[in-house]
Every structure is written in structure tokens, then in C-alpha cells.
Design a protein around this motif. Structure first.
Motif, PDB file in Angstrom:
ATOM      1  N   ALA A  78      44.006  56.943  60.954  1.00  0.00           N
ATOM      2  CA  ALA A  78      42.979  57.296  61.934  1.00  0.00           C
ATOM      3  C   ALA A  78      41.663  57.576  61.220  1.00  0.00           C
ATOM      4  CB  ALA A  78      43.404  58.520  62.730  1.00  0.00           C
ATOM      5  N   THR A  79      40.589  57.596  61.985  1.00  0.00           N
ATOM      6  CA  THR A  79      39.273  57.942  61.468  1.00  0.00           C
ATOM      7  C   THR A  79      38.861  59.283  62.059  1.00  0.00           C
ATOM      8  OG1 THR A  79      38.658  55.621  61.316  1.00  0.00           O
ATOM      9  CG2 THR A  79      36.863  57.205  61.304  1.00  0.00           C
ATOM     10  N   VAL A  80      38.368  60.172  61.224  1.00  0.00           N
ATOM     11  CA  VAL A  80      37.929  61.501  61.670  1.00  0.00           C
ATOM     12  C   VAL A  80      36.636  61.341  62.465  1.00  0.00           C
ATOM     13  CG1 VAL A  80      37.186  63.801  60.926  1.00  0.00           C
ATOM     14  CG2 VAL A  80      39.007  62.611  59.673  1.00  0.00           C
TER      15      VAL A  80
ATOM     16  N   PRO B  16      37.441  76.216  54.251  1.00  0.00           N
ATOM     17  CA  PRO B  16      36.814  74.947  54.643  1.00  0.00           C
ATOM     18  C   PRO B  16      37.832  73.836  54.880  1.00  0.00           C
ATOM     19  CG  PRO B  16      36.363  75.456  52.344  1.00  0.00           C
ATOM     20  CD  PRO B  16      37.108  76.615  52.911  1.00  0.00           C
ATOM     21  N   ILE B  17      37.441  72.859  55.680  1.00  0.00           N
ATOM     22  CA  ILE B  17      38.291  71.716  56.019  1.00  0.00           C
ATOM     23  C   ILE B  17      38.211  70.693  54.893  1.00  0.00           C
ATOM     24  CG2 ILE B  17      38.557  69.837  57.674  1.00  0.00           C
ATOM     25  CD1 ILE B  17      37.547  71.727  59.790  1.00  0.00           C
TER      26      ILE B  17
ATOM     27  N   ASP C 204      35.980  59.993  57.499  1.00  0.00           N
ATOM     28  CA  ASP C 204      37.111  59.816  56.582  1.00  0.00           C
ATOM     29  C   ASP C 204      38.258  59.109  57.280  1.00  0.00           C
ATOM     30  OD1 ASP C 204      35.844  61.083  54.490  1.00  0.00           O
ATOM     31  OD2 ASP C 204      36.939  62.975  54.711  1.00  0.00           O
ATOM     32  N   LYS C 205      38.971  58.267  56.541  1.00  0.00           N
ATOM     33  CA  LYS C 205      40.202  57.640  57.038  1.00  0.00           C
ATOM     34  C   LYS C 205      41.360  58.499  56.548  1.00  0.00           C
ATOM     35  CE  LYS C 205      38.652  53.175  58.028  1.00  0.00           C
ATOM     36  NZ  LYS C 205      38.233  53.238  59.374  1.00  0.00           N
ATOM     37  N   VAL C 206      42.246  58.891  57.464  1.00  0.00           N
ATOM     38  CA  VAL C 206      43.337  59.805  57.150  1.00  0.00           C
ATOM     39  C   VAL C 206      44.676  59.265  57.628  1.00  0.00           C
ATOM     40  CG1 VAL C 206      41.870  61.869  57.160  1.00  0.00           C
ATOM     41  CG2 VAL C 206      42.961  61.121  59.277  1.00  0.00           C
ATOM     42  N   LEU C 207      45.756  59.816  57.077  1.00  0.00           N
ATOM     43  CA  LEU C 207      47.114  59.517  57.508  1.00  0.00           C
ATOM     44  C   LEU C 207      47.622  60.682  58.332  1.00  0.00           C
ATOM     45  CD1 LEU C 207      48.618  58.149  54.189  1.00  0.00           C
ATOM     46  CD2 LEU C 207      47.913  56.840  56.183  1.00  0.00           C
ATOM     47  N   LEU C 208      48.195  60.376  59.497  1.00  0.00           N
ATOM     48  CA  LEU C 208      48.690  61.410  60.401  1.00  0.00           C
ATOM     49  C   LEU C 208      50.169  61.185  60.683  1.00  0.00           C
ATOM     50  CD1 LEU C 208      45.761  61.283  62.960  1.00  0.00           C
ATOM     51  CD2 LEU C 208      46.137  63.024  61.207  1.00  0.00           C
ATOM     52  N   PRO C 209      50.900  62.244  60.978  1.00  0.00           N
ATOM     53  CA  PRO C 209      52.307  62.076  61.342  1.00  0.00           C
ATOM     54  C   PRO C 209      52.434  61.404  62.707  1.00  0.00           C
ATOM     55  CG  PRO C 209      51.639  64.352  61.663  1.00  0.00           C
ATOM     56  CD  PRO C 209      50.482  63.645  61.009  1.00  0.00           C
TER      57      PRO C 209
ATOM     58  N   LYS D 110      44.409  61.438  52.716  1.00  0.00           N
ATOM     59  CA  LYS D 110      43.076  60.893  52.989  1.00  0.00           C
ATOM     60  C   LYS D 110      42.868  59.703  52.057  1.00  0.00           C
ATOM     61  CE  LYS D 110      39.274  63.062  51.456  1.00  0.00           C
ATOM     62  NZ  LYS D 110      38.149  64.007  51.371  1.00  0.00           N
ATOM     63  N   PHE D 111      42.342  58.609  52.602  1.00  0.00           N
ATOM     64  CA  PHE D 111      42.042  57.430  51.788  1.00  0.00           C
ATOM     65  C   PHE D 111      40.734  57.645  51.038  1.00  0.00           C
ATOM     66  CE2 PHE D 111      44.649  55.584  55.192  1.00  0.00           C
ATOM     67  CZ  PHE D 111      45.543  54.843  54.448  1.00  0.00           C
ATOM     68  N   ASP D 112      40.707  57.263  49.767  1.00  0.00           N
ATOM     69  CA  ASP D 112      39.458  57.270  49.007  1.00  0.00           C
ATOM     70  C   ASP D 112      38.752  55.943  49.180  1.00  0.00           C
ATOM     71  OD1 ASP D 112      39.575  59.826  47.965  1.00  0.00           O
ATOM     72  OD2 ASP D 112      40.651  59.206  46.164  1.00  0.00           O
ATOM     73  N   SER D 113      37.434  55.979  49.249  1.00  0.00           N
ATOM     74  CA  SER D 113      36.666  54.740  49.420  1.00  0.00           C
ATOM     75  C   SER D 113      36.576  53.971  48.131  1.00  0.00           C
ATOM     76  CB  SER D 113      35.254  55.065  49.897  1.00  0.00           C
ATOM     77  OG  SER D 113      35.319  55.730  51.128  1.00  0.00           O
TER      78      SER D 113
END
Length: 71
Positions: free
Chosen positions: A13-15, A31-32, A38-43, A68-71
Motif C-alpha cells: 500500500a501507499t501511505v 514519532p511515526i 511511502d510504500k509499505v507492507l501490511l498484514p 517499508k520499501f526503500d526507494s
């Protein structure tokens, strides 16, 4: 080792937005770890579904994000 079928799906997903963070027991803001875009992995399961202007969004706690994916 677990067979592939026993593992749940992982969603990418994208934040879209973030909050200020959570509060620690001492009252300071933690802090978050992600920022908007950011592109992230979610359950597969979890989060809270909301609908805004006929679009579906999901709310997740920072601690629910798997990576979280690194660019």
C-alpha cells in the motif's frame, strides 16, 4: 518451515496520510516510522476501513506495518 498456504497474504500500500504519533507511558510523543508517499507492507487482516467521498481507505497503527520499501 511453513508451507506457503499456511502464511497469510501480505498487501502493498501507499501511505496517504499520517498522524503525529502515539504517546509513551511518560507522555512523550513517539514519532511515526513512515511518511506520506511511502510504500509499505501490511498484514492481510487488520486495520479499520473508512469511506471518504466514495473511496475506500484503511487505517493502520504504526506497529501494524510489517515493512517499508526503500526507494
Amino acid at each position: 518451515m511453513l508451507p506457503e498456504k499456511s502464511g497469510g497474504k501480505v498487501l502493498e500500500a501507499t501511505v496517504m496520510a499520517t498522524g503525529a504519533g502515539s504517546r509513551s507511558e511518560s507522555g512523550s510523543v513517539v514519532p511515526i516510522a513512515v511518511t506520506v508517499g511511502d510504500k509499505v507492507l501490511l498484514p492481510e487482516y487488520g486495520g479499520t476501513k473508512i469511506v471518504i467521498e466514495e473511496k475506500e481507505y484503511f487505517l493502520f497503527r504504526d506497529s501494524d506495518i510489517l515493512g517499508k520499501f526503500d526507494s
